[in-house]
Design a protein around this motif. Structure first.
Motif, PDB file in Angstrom:
ATOM      1  N   MET A   1       0.739  -1.053  -0.169  1.00  0.00           N
ATOM      2  CA  MET A   1       0.356   0.617   0.203  1.00  0.00           C
ATOM      3  C   MET A   1       1.098   0.903   0.228  1.00  0.00           C
ATOM      4  SD  MET A   1      -3.459   0.399   2.128  1.00  0.00           S
ATOM      5  CE  MET A   1      -4.132   2.351   2.688  1.00  0.00           C
ATOM      6  N   ASN A   2       0.693   2.116  -0.772  1.00  0.00           N
ATOM      7  CA  ASN A   2       1.433   3.551  -1.264  1.00  0.00           C
ATOM      8  C   ASN A   2       0.801   4.585  -0.169  1.00  0.00           C
ATOM      9  OD1 ASN A   2       3.361   5.401  -1.984  1.00  0.00           O
ATOM     10  ND2 ASN A   2       1.932   5.322  -4.449  1.00  0.00           N
ATOM     11  N   ASN A   3       1.778   4.685   0.691  1.00  0.00           N
ATOM     12  CA  ASN A   3       1.312   6.237   1.621  1.00  0.00           C
ATOM     13  C   ASN A   3       1.496   7.167   1.741  1.00  0.00           C
ATOM     14  OD1 ASN A   3      -0.152   4.089   3.179  1.00  0.00           O
ATOM     15  ND2 ASN A   3       0.787   3.424   4.962  1.00  0.00           N
TER      16      ASN A   3
ATOM     17  N   SER B   1      -3.968   7.514  -5.883  1.00  0.00           N
ATOM     18  CA  SER B   1      -4.783   5.884  -5.802  1.00  0.00           C
ATOM     19  C   SER B   1      -4.173   5.019  -5.776  1.00  0.00           C
ATOM     20  CB  SER B   1      -5.887   6.408  -6.805  1.00  0.00           C
ATOM     21  OG  SER B   1      -6.030   5.679  -7.754  1.00  0.00           O
ATOM     22  N   GLN B   2      -5.031   3.906  -5.365  1.00  0.00           N
ATOM     23  CA  GLN B   2      -4.741   2.553  -4.584  1.00  0.00           C
ATOM     24  C   GLN B   2      -4.369   1.774  -6.757  1.00  0.00           C
ATOM     25  OE1 GLN B   2      -7.410   0.680  -2.383  1.00  0.00           O
ATOM     26  NE2 GLN B   2      -6.177   1.141  -0.540  1.00  0.00           N
ATOM     27  N   SER B   3      -5.326   2.119  -7.401  1.00  0.00           N
ATOM     28  CA  SER B   3      -5.199   1.863  -8.678  1.00  0.00           C
ATOM     29  C   SER B   3      -4.321   2.540  -9.306  1.00  0.00           C
ATOM     30  CB  SER B   3      -6.512   1.915  -9.456  1.00  0.00           C
ATOM     31  OG  SER B   3      -6.380   3.243  -9.962  1.00  0.00           O
TER      32      SER B   3
END
Length: 68
Positions: free
Chosen positions: A1-3, A37-39
């Motif tokens: 996950m990118n934070n 975004s997650q995508s």
């Protein structure tokens, strides 16, 4: 996950005078934050002026609807 978050910045030019010499300067102000975004297809942005209001920037160009 990118934070990872990115700052959203604006700048304002101004002129100062010191010993009769004018100097042009720039002030940078942080006005919000953005994140991918997650995508990975969109960039989400939140401006501090409008809290809890999210803006979405599409990173992939859309096909033109007028193409024949």
């Amino acid at each position: 996950m990118n934070n990872r978050f990115y700052d959203v910045l604006v700048y304002k030019e101004y002129i100062t005078a010191h010993s009769g010499v004018e100097e042009k300067k720039v002030a940078w102000n942080r006005v919000g934050r953005s994140w991918v975004s997650q995508s990975g297809e969109c960039l989400n942005m939140e401006l501090f002026l409008f809290p809890n209001q999210r803006y979405v920037i599409q990173l992939n160009p859309k096909e033109s609807e007028n193409k024949k």
